[in-house]
Design a protein around this motif. Sequence first.
Motif, short mmCIF file in Angstrom:
data_model
loop_
_atom_site.label_atom_id
_atom_site.label_comp_id
_atom_site.label_asym_id
_atom_site.label_seq_id
_atom_site.Cartn_x
_atom_site.Cartn_y
_atom_site.Cartn_z
N LEU A 51 0.83 -1.20 0.00
CA LEU A 51 0.00 0.00 0.00
C LEU A 51 0.87 1.25 0.00
O LEU A 51 0.61 2.21 -0.72
CB LEU A 51 -0.93 0.02 1.21
N THR A 52 1.90 1.22 0.83
CA THR A 52 2.80 2.37 0.93
C THR A 52 3.52 2.62 -0.39
O THR A 52 3.62 3.76 -0.86
CB THR A 52 3.83 2.15 2.05
N LEU A 53 4.01 1.57 -1.02
CA LEU A 53 4.71 1.72 -2.29
C LEU A 53 3.79 2.27 -3.38
O LEU A 53 4.21 3.10 -4.19
CB LEU A 53 5.31 0.38 -2.72
N LEU A 54 2.54 1.84 -3.39
CA LEU A 54 1.61 2.33 -4.41
C LEU A 54 1.34 3.82 -4.27
O LEU A 54 1.13 4.52 -5.27
CB LEU A 54 0.29 1.55 -4.35
N THR A 55 1.35 4.32 -3.03
CA THR A 55 1.08 5.75 -2.83
C THR A 55 2.23 6.63 -3.32
O THR A 55 2.06 7.85 -3.44
CB THR A 55 0.81 6.07 -1.35
N LEU A 56 3.37 6.04 -3.60
CA LEU A 56 4.52 6.83 -4.08
C LEU A 56 4.37 7.24 -5.54
O LEU A 56 5.06 8.14 -6.00
CB LEU A 56 5.81 6.03 -3.91
N PHE A 57 3.47 6.58 -6.26
CA PHE A 57 3.30 6.83 -7.69
C PHE A 57 2.06 7.68 -7.95
O PHE A 57 1.05 7.56 -7.26
CB PHE A 57 3.16 5.51 -8.45
N PRO A 58 2.13 8.53 -8.98
CA PRO A 58 0.92 9.26 -9.38
C PRO A 58 -0.12 8.28 -9.90
O PRO A 58 0.22 7.20 -10.41
CB PRO A 58 1.42 10.20 -10.48
N LEU A 59 -1.40 8.64 -9.79
CA LEU A 59 -2.47 7.74 -10.23
C LEU A 59 -2.34 7.35 -11.70
O LEU A 59 -2.73 6.25 -12.09
CB LEU A 59 -3.84 8.39 -10.00
N SER A 60 -1.75 8.23 -12.49
CA SER A 60 -1.59 7.94 -13.91
C SER A 60 -0.58 6.83 -14.17
O SER A 60 -0.49 6.31 -15.29
CB SER A 60 -1.17 9.20 -14.66
N LYS A 61 0.21 6.46 -13.14
CA LYS A 61 1.25 5.45 -13.30
C LYS A 61 0.98 4.15 -12.54
O LYS A 61 1.68 3.16 -12.77
CB LYS A 61 2.60 6.02 -12.83
N VAL A 62 0.01 4.15 -11.63
CA VAL A 62 -0.14 2.98 -10.76
C VAL A 62 -0.50 1.70 -11.53
O VAL A 62 -0.23 0.59 -11.07
CB VAL A 62 -1.19 3.22 -9.64
N HIS A 63 -1.08 1.85 -12.72
CA HIS A 63 -1.41 0.65 -13.49
C HIS A 63 -0.17 -0.05 -14.01
O HIS A 63 -0.24 -1.22 -14.42
CB HIS A 63 -2.33 1.02 -14.66
N LEU A 64 0.97 0.65 -14.01
CA LEU A 64 2.22 0.05 -14.47
C LEU A 64 2.91 -0.78 -13.38
O LEU A 64 3.81 -1.56 -13.67
CB LEU A 64 3.20 1.14 -14.93
N VAL A 65 2.49 -0.58 -12.13
CA VAL A 65 3.19 -1.18 -10.99
C VAL A 65 2.58 -2.53 -10.66
O VAL A 65 1.38 -2.64 -10.42
CB VAL A 65 3.12 -0.24 -9.77
N GLN A 66 3.41 -3.56 -10.63
CA GLN A 66 2.93 -4.90 -10.27
C GLN A 66 3.89 -5.56 -9.28
O GLN A 66 5.09 -5.65 -9.54
CB GLN A 66 2.80 -5.78 -11.52
N PRO A 67 3.35 -6.01 -8.15
CA PRO A 67 4.18 -6.69 -7.16
C PRO A 67 4.17 -8.20 -7.35
O PRO A 67 3.15 -8.79 -7.71
CB PRO A 67 3.49 -6.32 -5.84
N ALA A 68 5.32 -8.81 -7.13
CA ALA A 68 5.37 -10.27 -7.07
C ALA A 68 5.00 -10.69 -5.65
O ALA A 68 5.44 -10.07 -4.68
CB ALA A 68 6.76 -10.77 -7.42
N ALA A 69 4.15 -11.71 -5.52
CA ALA A 69 3.69 -12.13 -4.20
C ALA A 69 3.48 -13.64 -4.20
O ALA A 69 3.29 -14.27 -5.24
CB ALA A 69 2.40 -11.41 -3.82
N ALA A 70 3.49 -14.20 -3.00
CA ALA A 70 3.42 -15.66 -2.83
C ALA A 70 2.07 -16.21 -3.25
O ALA A 70 1.02 -15.83 -2.72
CB ALA A 70 3.70 -16.03 -1.38
#
Length: 212
Positions: A51-70
């Motif tokens: 959640l914290t990492l996603l808030t670092l990006f502008p809304l126009s960029k959040v669709h580019l961000v993908q986390p790897a998770a278990a």
Amino acid sequence: MNPWLRRLFVILVAYPVVLAWLGVSVINRRRLPQEGPAIIIANHNSHLDLLTLLTLFPLSKVHLVQPAAAADYFLKNRLMAWFATQVVGIIPVVRGGNPQESDPLAGCVQALKEGKILILFPEGTRGEPETLSAFKSGLWYLCRQFPDVPVTPVFMYGLGKAMGKGQWIPVPFFIDVFIDSPVYCREEKGEFIQALQERFIALQDRAQGSKS
């Protein structure tokens, strides 16, 4: 991942919890990649890390961000799996799988090929509050396939106290985020992993020093 659901998730969940309830100070935000392919590696102490990492990006960029998770945690049931993949946008990674049968990092490889900003937690799992664990070597195997892709270390201080392992309700605790200069893959695995771990130790020392 549905980009509109992701934006709603950031607006309705990430912003209120992280920015309003906790509060965040970001050091060297300009170092954060705004386009992919790129890799962000971060320490992992809390469910609030993403959640914290996603808030670092502008809304126009959040669709580019993908986390790897278990996969074993986030794909436990159909409802959680839908939410994790379609709203949070995770890339499921099978922990402890047989690499001879299938590549556990195949989803990460594909995301980078598509120009995404990939988030990895090299410790592999949530550790004890404000404690760094040894980094796994999977990061090196991925970076070796993308030697020109920058790897940006991000250290988050305070989330282990705000909502550490075993906690379900976040405690108001101001968060400091330190963004380091990007690095690139090295030929020698041990040298690469050690260099990254040393960077995180230096960031941790800086964070703890700022609080003393």
